[in-house]
Scaffold this motif. Structure first.
Motif, PDB file in Angstrom:
ATOM      1  N   PHE A 116      -9.748  15.808   1.914  1.00 17.05           N
ATOM      2  CA  PHE A 116      -8.683  14.922   1.460  1.00 17.05           C
ATOM      3  C   PHE A 116      -9.304  13.547   1.314  1.00 17.05           C
ATOM      4  O   PHE A 116     -10.363  13.268   1.881  1.00 17.05           O
ATOM      5  CB  PHE A 116      -7.518  14.883   2.444  1.00 17.05           C
ATOM      6  CG  PHE A 116      -7.938  14.970   3.874  1.00 17.05           C
ATOM      7  CD1 PHE A 116      -7.854  16.173   4.569  1.00 17.05           C
ATOM      8  CD2 PHE A 116      -8.454  13.865   4.527  1.00 17.05           C
ATOM      9  CE1 PHE A 116      -8.271  16.261   5.883  1.00 17.05           C
ATOM     10  CE2 PHE A 116      -8.865  13.942   5.850  1.00 17.05           C
ATOM     11  CZ  PHE A 116      -8.779  15.149   6.531  1.00 17.05           C
ATOM     12  N   ALA A 117      -8.649  12.707   0.552  1.00 12.07           N
ATOM     13  CA  ALA A 117      -9.175  11.354   0.353  1.00 12.07           C
ATOM     14  C   ALA A 117      -8.243  10.373   1.034  1.00 12.07           C
ATOM     15  O   ALA A 117      -7.044  10.614   1.143  1.00 12.07           O
ATOM     16  CB  ALA A 117      -9.276  11.041  -1.127  1.00 12.07           C
ATOM     17  N   GLU A 118      -8.790   9.283   1.477  1.00 13.90           N
ATOM     18  CA  GLU A 118      -7.910   8.261   2.051  1.00 13.90           C
ATOM     19  C   GLU A 118      -7.232   7.475   0.942  1.00 13.90           C
ATOM     20  O   GLU A 118      -7.839   7.160  -0.076  1.00 13.90           O
ATOM     21  CB  GLU A 118      -8.723   7.309   2.934  1.00 13.90           C
ATOM     22  CG  GLU A 118      -9.046   7.953   4.263  1.00 13.90           C
ATOM     23  CD  GLU A 118      -9.578   6.947   5.287  1.00 13.90           C
ATOM     24  OE1 GLU A 118      -9.227   5.762   5.202  1.00 13.90           O
ATOM     25  OE2 GLU A 118     -10.337   7.386   6.154  1.00 13.90           O
ATOM     26  N   VAL A 119      -5.981   7.136   1.172  1.00 13.90           N
ATOM     27  CA  VAL A 119      -5.253   6.293   0.232  1.00 13.90           C
ATOM     28  C   VAL A 119      -5.913   4.916   0.259  1.00 13.90           C
ATOM     29  O   VAL A 119      -6.153   4.359   1.322  1.00 13.90           O
ATOM     30  CB  VAL A 119      -3.778   6.177   0.653  1.00 13.90           C
ATOM     31  CG1 VAL A 119      -3.048   5.193  -0.235  1.00 13.90           C
ATOM     32  CG2 VAL A 119      -3.115   7.549   0.611  1.00 13.90           C
ATOM     33  N   GLY A 120      -6.204   4.391  -0.917  1.00 16.78           N
ATOM     34  CA  GLY A 120      -6.916   3.118  -1.001  1.00 16.78           C
ATOM     35  C   GLY A 120      -6.082   1.948  -0.516  1.00 16.78           C
ATOM     36  O   GLY A 120      -4.866   2.037  -0.373  1.00 16.78           O
ATOM     37  N   GLU A 163      -2.010  13.021   2.126  1.00 16.39           N
ATOM     38  CA  GLU A 163      -2.174  11.573   2.054  1.00 16.39           C
ATOM     39  C   GLU A 163      -2.625  11.052   3.407  1.00 16.39           C
ATOM     40  O   GLU A 163      -1.852  11.045   4.367  1.00 16.39           O
ATOM     41  CB  GLU A 163      -0.844  10.911   1.707  1.00 16.39           C
ATOM     42  CG  GLU A 163      -0.213  11.373   0.417  1.00 16.39           C
ATOM     43  CD  GLU A 163      -0.650  10.592  -0.795  1.00 16.39           C
ATOM     44  OE1 GLU A 163      -1.877  10.470  -1.017  1.00 16.39           O
ATOM     45  OE2 GLU A 163       0.240  10.111  -1.523  1.00 16.39           O
ATOM     46  N   VAL A 164      -3.843  10.599   3.491  1.00 18.41           N
ATOM     47  CA  VAL A 164      -4.357  10.031   4.733  1.00 18.41           C
ATOM     48  C   VAL A 164      -4.415   8.517   4.565  1.00 18.41           C
ATOM     49  O   VAL A 164      -5.035   8.018   3.631  1.00 18.41           O
ATOM     50  CB  VAL A 164      -5.742  10.625   5.061  1.00 18.41           C
ATOM     51  CG1 VAL A 164      -6.363   9.917   6.250  1.00 18.41           C
ATOM     52  CG2 VAL A 164      -5.598  12.115   5.338  1.00 18.41           C
ATOM     53  N   PHE A 165      -3.718   7.823   5.446  1.00 20.67           N
ATOM     54  CA  PHE A 165      -3.611   6.369   5.295  1.00 20.67           C
ATOM     55  C   PHE A 165      -4.618   5.607   6.144  1.00 20.67           C
ATOM     56  O   PHE A 165      -4.733   4.407   6.047  1.00 20.67           O
ATOM     57  CB  PHE A 165      -2.184   5.910   5.575  1.00 20.67           C
ATOM     58  CG  PHE A 165      -1.264   6.134   4.411  1.00 20.67           C
ATOM     59  CD1 PHE A 165      -1.011   5.119   3.503  1.00 20.67           C
ATOM     60  CD2 PHE A 165      -0.675   7.370   4.194  1.00 20.67           C
ATOM     61  CE1 PHE A 165      -0.187   5.320   2.405  1.00 20.67           C
ATOM     62  CE2 PHE A 165       0.155   7.587   3.109  1.00 20.67           C
ATOM     63  CZ  PHE A 165       0.410   6.557   2.212  1.00 20.67           C
ATOM     64  N   LYS A 221       0.830  -1.211   0.000  1.00 20.51           N
ATOM     65  CA  LYS A 221       0.000   0.000   0.000  1.00 20.51           C
ATOM     66  C   LYS A 221       0.863   1.260   0.000  1.00 20.51           C
ATOM     67  O   LYS A 221       0.677   2.168  -0.808  1.00 20.51           O
ATOM     68  CB  LYS A 221      -0.905  -0.037   1.233  1.00 20.51           C
ATOM     69  CG  LYS A 221      -1.797   1.172   1.427  1.00 20.51           C
ATOM     70  CD  LYS A 221      -2.733   0.950   2.622  1.00 20.51           C
ATOM     71  CE  LYS A 221      -3.485   2.220   2.988  1.00 20.51           C
ATOM     72  NZ  LYS A 221      -4.430   1.993   4.101  1.00 20.51           N
ATOM     73  N   VAL A 222       1.815   1.291   0.903  1.00 19.03           N
ATOM     74  CA  VAL A 222       2.612   2.511   1.069  1.00 19.03           C
ATOM     75  C   VAL A 222       3.620   2.678  -0.066  1.00 19.03           C
ATOM     76  O   VAL A 222       3.746   3.763  -0.643  1.00 19.03           O
ATOM     77  CB  VAL A 222       3.318   2.527   2.437  1.00 19.03           C
ATOM     78  CG1 VAL A 222       4.250   3.728   2.542  1.00 19.03           C
ATOM     79  CG2 VAL A 222       2.297   2.527   3.562  1.00 19.03           C
TER      80      VAL A 222
END
Lengths: 461, 461
Positions: free
Chosen positions: B402-406, B420-422, A118-119
């Motif tokens: 902001f959007a969450e990272v998928g 980048e919100v994880f 993911k990262v």
């Protein structure tokens, strides 16, 4: 790999010395099937295409002279890929407590390959979007996750050095190498993995990565030094970032002459060594580093965010030491090398303030861009391949674009990006505006070895 | 003005003290027909709408709790609108040579109203897009262009203080006021224009603007001071930005006790005075400023870019002086108050480095955001109307998203913006990420007095 031969037509700009940019407004660069620059023309104004025999069928990527320029890709000489989710999170910590509070817990989560997938996919995609065509990555202690990072770089086409982090002491129980032996063995496993996916290390190379002296036993440093010397594989580590860290090294290595001496005695200080930070080196250390021809990665955003100090870049350069720039995510808050270039200029202003207004300390925009491209190429030992536009070099490049502000009183087209060109600017001023006010919206497309590895929506190659 | 009554539903965050944020994750704020906050609810989780009698037919703007928050609009307490086309262009200059080389030639071009229309429309549109709901503008000496700036602010809906710049000495022949009298007369003409378009100064207010002591004759300072005292119209100027400037003031005003004293003796140092920079004030000056309750606009990006120094913000705050933030375009390179907030944090780190690692100097993210909102509101004398979310205040706000990272390994949706919100972040950490890594792409929509004045493509109000 075989690519379409391509003619890149439009302004190109790159460093021709530390202090000057070469600006070819009516340029054309021919890039062959292997991603190598075959020829360069500087005066295409009014000329009919094709001008080169054998290039009649080439693909053409054309950029209007008013709307941007081609620029070498950035080389990030120091970035911790697993710390990317922590970018912007520090509180008021400084180096040693920041490691305990934020860094080690995050890095330890990479025992899960799913977290790594993911990262790491995100880091590589994002840094490419910022024009980073080469990155020197620290991964974590985990073999599987580190190998995955190498896979991601290769598949997404980013030139990279990928290092499994070695740390067999003074690290938390939950996140460390078991022993010097296991640290060496796991490092070798990662090297073998990269050899398997990219045998000539053409795009991705392993890099030996002792975290920093305090987190490695003598035995581990010596074993890694021997591996470095025997294999010729480069190495990277940290040095003299913070005063408490330096005091800790002095305590842990009472017999070493100084911090740089610790690495030197282990065989880890060579022309293939990248030392991050170097904020507080003594004259003896700088002299040793110069003698060994080791390289320095200057990380200005990190210097500031962790209040480490202001690395004396002008002094390092004057003494003939090779310097590049690193984002140091997440000691640095940004993975953008354009932002880091600006930070290099800004931190040099703070160095000037520290030195009572010394003008000499100040880095110009041109100098900071040199460090981000040519300087970085030397730091990673690829100055013959990347960092500028010359015949025989590889096409690691970005297309920088901006739109002119219209004559009308209309609104804002945010797609154009933040750089505002009003019409009277010289090219030097456009470059300064890019560095000070631009971001990834001004990076329309990015190539590595001639392969298109990123572009904005709407880019027609 | 009559607006649709609107319910803003979702997380809202604002400062409740210098050091703390109030975070209401399940919030709802009702804004009436006049753009005034009518009520605030903090626990809407699971509640059915409508919950307020009389608000059944209201418009609803809803923000999913995972995807952002409402935040007060930023207050830029110091920005030179006509210098906007120079943003990012400095070379290595410092204040006085920078004025001669870049600033005066640019400002003088605003004799052409067409230039003013082009630039001012862009500045106002762009700063709104960065979430600046209130700006204290310096214009130029030109009456027509200054009036046009006021018109643009009113029509685009930005709350603004608009000042015609007064400078009747030590300025280039091609760009200056003819005399103290003409300077006063032209200033009054601009005040009358604003009174004509916005009689109660509800949205746009004039502001008396002697450029800085060196460019105003004694006579002019005194005349402007009298106007300030008689009319109650606020004033703004510069103070103690740079050591050569301070030396120049000492030479020009040999009888004044110090720089602040020059303004005080002219009647220009009052609770309605905004002083930009204040990098090198003496204890006596700080004490006088505190006594007069004059306000300070801290401009950290400019402090750095012009190598002026690092304003001692902690000291000013500890002494009880009111401080806000200013972008100081184009001494500062950015017109983004979000970037300026980050710079305030960063410059405080450099101040810490200057003071041998003092932890006290360091501003937290929360403190910098306070300065950018509540602090700014106090600086411009509007702390009863703006700067935070309370019943009776006006809805000057931005929607931050902001959007969450998928979970997947997919690419990059650049429309989502750079934050980048994880997934594991606290709200405090999301705010820190916004400040350190965000930009205008994370500002989805902006309101002033309840009017939508900017939104991103795709925003459905």
């Amino acid at each position: 790999m075989s690519l379409e031969k391509t003619l890149y037509i439009g302004p190109f700009i790159h460093s021709d010395s530390l202090t000057t940019l070469d600006i070819a407004v009516n340029g054309m660069i021919g890039v062959d099937e292997h991603g190598t620059i075959a020829f360069i023309r500087r005066d295409m104004k009014g000329k009919q295409l094709p001008t080169e025999p054998g290039w009649e069928e080439s693909k053409i990527v054309r950029l209007n002279a008013r709307h941007g320029f081609f620029f070498p890709g950035f080389i990030d000489t120091h970035i911790h890929a697993p710390q990317y989710p922590n970018a912007g999170i520090f509180g008021k910590s400084t180096l040693l407590d920041w490691l305990e509070t934020y860094t080690f817990p995050m890095e330890s989560s990479f025992r899960e390959v799913r977290q790594a997938a993911k990262v790491y996919n995100r880091v590589v995609a994002r840094t490419l979007s910022h024009g980073t065509t080469t990155a020197c990555y620290y991964a974590t202690v985990h073999v599987a996750a580190t190998n995955l990072l190498a896979d991601v770089c290769l598949s997404r086409g980013q030139r990279a050095f990928v290092g499994r982090v070695c740390m067999d002491r003074l690290s938390p129980e939950y996140y460390r190498d078991e022993s010097a032996e296991s640290s060496l063995r796991d490092t070798e496993a990662c090297i073998e993995h990269v050899r398997g996916i990219d045998p000539g290390f053409e795009l991705v190379s392993p890099i030996i990565t002792p975290r920093f002296a305090p987190s490695c036993s003598d035995e581990s440093l010596k074993a890694l030094g021997k591996l470095h010397q025997d294999s010729g594989i480069p190495c990277q580590t940290h040095i003299s970032e913070n005063k408490s860290e330096i005091a800790l090294v002095k305590k842990l290595f009472p017999e070493a002459p100084h911090y740089a001496g610790v690495y030197d005695e282990a065989g880890l200080l060579t022309s293939k060594t990248i030392l991050a930070h170097a904020v507080h080196l003594t004259p003896e250390e700088r002299s040793l580093i110069k003698t060994r021809d080791a390289k320095i990665s200057h990380c200005p955003a990190s210097n500031t965010a962790l209040a480490s100090g202001c690395a004396p870049v002008r002094q390092l350069l004057n003494e003939g030491i090779t310097v590049g720039l690193g984002t140091d995510v997440s000691g640095g808050y940004t993975c953008s090398m354009l932002a880091e270039t600006r930070e290099a200029v800004m931190v040099s202003r703070h160095r000037s303030i520290l030195e009572d207004g010394s003008d000499e300390c100040k880095l110009s925009v041109e100098e900071a861009l040199y460090l981000a491209t040519r300087g970085g190429a030397k730091v990673v030992g690829l100055e013959d391949k990347i960092g500028g536009f010359e015949v025989g070099k590889q096409w690691d490049a970005q297309m920088v674009t901006f739109a002119e502000v219209g004559e009308t009183v209309g609104g804002l087209d945010q797609k154009e990006g933040p750089v505002e060109v009003f019409g009277g600017e010289t090219y030097e001023e456009k470059v300064a505006k890019w560095v000070y006010t631009g971001d990834d919206r001004n990076t329309m497309a990015v190539w590595v070895r001639g392969r298109l590895v990123h572009c904005k929506e709407g880019f027609k190659p």
